[in-house]
Design an enzyme around this catalytic site. Sequence first.
Site, PDB file in Angstrom:
ATOM      1  N   ASP A   1      -0.182 -25.770 -31.185  1.00  0.00           N
ATOM      2  CA  ASP A   1       0.470 -27.094 -30.941  1.00  0.00           C
ATOM      3  C   ASP A   1       1.455 -26.212 -29.833  1.00  0.00           C
ATOM      4  O   ASP A   1       1.477 -25.043 -29.306  1.00  0.00           O
ATOM      5  CB  ASP A   1       1.973 -27.623 -31.771  1.00  0.00           C
ATOM      6  CG  ASP A   1       0.827 -27.773 -32.943  1.00  0.00           C
ATOM      7  OD1 ASP A   1       0.192 -27.694 -33.202  1.00  0.00           O
ATOM      8  OD2 ASP A   1       2.015 -28.013 -34.009  1.00  0.00           O
ATOM      9  N   HIS A  53      19.765  11.535 -46.524  1.00  0.00           N
ATOM     10  CA  HIS A  53      19.304  10.609 -45.713  1.00  0.00           C
ATOM     11  C   HIS A  53      20.466   9.368 -45.980  1.00  0.00           C
ATOM     12  O   HIS A  53      20.611   9.295 -46.798  1.00  0.00           O
ATOM     13  CB  HIS A  53      17.881   9.978 -45.754  1.00  0.00           C
ATOM     14  CG  HIS A  53      16.940  11.715 -45.243  1.00  0.00           C
ATOM     15  ND1 HIS A  53      15.507  11.539 -45.404  1.00  0.00           N
ATOM     16  CD2 HIS A  53      17.144  13.206 -45.051  1.00  0.00           C
ATOM     17  CE1 HIS A  53      15.187  12.118 -44.770  1.00  0.00           C
ATOM     18  NE2 HIS A  53      15.644  13.385 -44.583  1.00  0.00           N
ATOM     19  N   GLU A  62      19.456   6.370 -45.087  1.00  0.00           N
ATOM     20  CA  GLU A  62      18.810   5.308 -46.783  1.00  0.00           C
ATOM     21  C   GLU A  62      18.844   5.408 -47.702  1.00  0.00           C
ATOM     22  O   GLU A  62      19.626   4.853 -48.750  1.00  0.00           O
ATOM     23  CB  GLU A  62      17.481   5.392 -46.579  1.00  0.00           C
ATOM     24  CG  GLU A  62      16.800   4.174 -44.671  1.00  0.00           C
ATOM     25  CD  GLU A  62      16.736   5.942 -44.444  1.00  0.00           C
ATOM     26  OE1 GLU A  62      17.265   6.580 -43.753  1.00  0.00           O
ATOM     27  OE2 GLU A  62      15.446   5.957 -43.705  1.00  0.00           O
ATOM     28  N   CYS A  74      12.040   7.996 -43.698  1.00  0.00           N
ATOM     29  CA  CYS A  74      10.285   9.067 -44.014  1.00  0.00           C
ATOM     30  C   CYS A  74       9.843   8.571 -44.489  1.00  0.00           C
ATOM     31  O   CYS A  74      10.487   8.308 -45.998  1.00  0.00           O
ATOM     32  CB  CYS A  74      11.209   9.889 -43.721  1.00  0.00           C
ATOM     33  SG  CYS A  74      12.392  10.278 -45.221  1.00  0.00           S
ATOM     34  N   CYS A 126      12.353   8.660 -48.101  1.00  0.00           N
ATOM     35  CA  CYS A 126      13.458   6.775 -48.130  1.00  0.00           C
ATOM     36  C   CYS A 126      12.515   6.167 -48.650  1.00  0.00           C
ATOM     37  O   CYS A 126      12.591   5.164 -49.494  1.00  0.00           O
ATOM     38  CB  CYS A 126      14.305   7.326 -47.196  1.00  0.00           C
ATOM     39  SG  CYS A 126      15.500   8.232 -46.844  1.00  0.00           S
TER      40      CYS A 126
END
Length: 618
Positions: free
Chosen positions: A241, A512, A514, A543, A553
């Site tokens: 559209d 890490h 996270e 990772c 992670c």
Amino acid sequence: MLTVFRYLTRYHPKLRKNLFRMQNSDNSLITTENESTSSLSEFDIQLQQDIRRAKEVQKVKNKNKTLKKKKTSKELRDKVGFRVRVVDTSNRQKQADPDYEVTINGPLRKIEPYYFTYKTFCKLRWRDRKLVDVFTEEFRDREENYYRKTIAAGSVNLNGVPANLDSVIRNGDMITHALHRHEPAVTSRSIKTIYEDDDILVIDKPSGIPVHPTGRFRFNTITKILEKQLGYIVHPCNRLDRLTSGLMFLAKTPKGADEVGDQLKTREVSKEYIARVVGEFPIGQTVVEMPVRSVQPKVSLNAVCSMQDENAKHAKTIFTRISYDGQTSIVKCKPLTGRTHQIRVHLQYLGHPIANDPLYSNVDIWGEQLGKGGKADFDSIINKLDAIGKTESAKSWIHPNSEGEKLIDERCSVCDVGLYSDPGPNDLDLWLHAYRYESTEIDETTGSKKWSYCTEFPEWAIDPHRKYMELAIEQAKKCGPTTTAFSVGALIVNGTDVISCGYSRELEGNTHAEQCALEKYFAKVGKRKVPPGSVLYTTMEPCSFRLSGNDPCTQRILDQEGSIGSVFVGVLEPDTFVKNNTSKASLESQGINYIHIPGYEEEVTLLSFKGHEEDMQK
Ligand SMILES: [Zn+2]
Ligand SMILES: [Zn+2]
């Protein structure tokens, strides 16, 4: 059979438990939270039949094409091989475009009014009728008075000779009409190229530009803008559209048109749209299976209906919430059918219309409930919609007072047509974006989908997430220097609540960011599970492999079994420590959204390598 099944199993396997269905009073079916795919539904069986049928039709078509090619070797074709549609080669050649002037005026692309000569041949129903009657009854583009004036002024020719108010059209007559055209302005945002080869061009269409010439638009269209830029004609393979942005396929050659066109037509393609909607959209999946019909084509109004209604078309869309910012939600939409305005109408039905939708989120037109549940007084709505763009500016839930295009008290000094004010945000933008198109067929040799095209998230879908990415960056700044690891920050958000945060090595050991954010939350609540609908922000992509043998992670995110539905990353991991980060592929394969927020690359990269430079100087 297999195609459809693969398509359905792409969701996180855990999401297929806990079926919860709600039967509405009007017999519609909304499935919320977790959709079951343990057995194929009526709809899916229908879909398979459709695909099979479409393939059969295509086979026959291809066969006919080859046969036809052999028969008519002298078909007219253009330079690249597209068949040229010519009715009569003597004097009925395609009309040429006039020169025109484009001005870029801030957010607008404007076309100076120009003369355009329409050429048409006498239609059967026009025979032996007065020219002026045919014009006033058949062409509704302008007021009756305009047609009388222009014919009286001699601007309309019959077979090359100026006509007058008494002229009668006869069989075979050629009518030419030089019209002073005023095109509406469109957005001046650029058309981005996603992919290009000799046969096809894939673009990211900006919102607010029609695909091809229609109504008042001619040169302010995607195909004409590209034609001007590229110097050759491209042919659209799919439609969006005017207000919708995102992926569009254009064929440069007949080969490209056949390849893309066939795939798109036979529905062997899975489509993903992103929308920003009014209010707090439910967490998890919401499936709407409600027929849609055109209520009034003149004002482009569509609505949900029951299958018994005239023109009812079966429609199904799967919605998944990505995030909620306190006012609006970002929602992923997977239409399984392709009805006009399907996503917009289904979202309105749920009570969450697209927040800047000038058609379906205008409070003045729909009332406070915004058409929720498909309840509306359509006569009154059509009347109100009819005034939009003429006496009233378009409005939407998010921009209730914005000035836009409407008739002003001024007329063109050349052709006397009523003039319009410039379009505003409600005329040019819609928070609906065709994000990803991919084949549902698996390539047997590679084991992956035959093809997949993806655009970036539009800025309106990124914007609500920037403040959280900036908080994650603040976390990254807390990391102590190191020479052997990255310094990263992470944040876990649920709705508008930041439920946890962390940074590299915050917890003991080589932890890490996270991991720290997750472990801190687990310690707080006493279980190893974040609430459903959580979103993870991390300055660097998670990772997928760790030399230490610790859980990467990516695995920690997957272990949440879909409760973390989206991961926003600031920068992709450089190949410094571990090569080939596969986090994106593994998370996406489990139905988790993986979105890069652009604009922080430099800052995040500098932070990540904190301490590394000093080491190099030693
Ligand atoms: Zn004019
Ligand atoms: Zn990690």
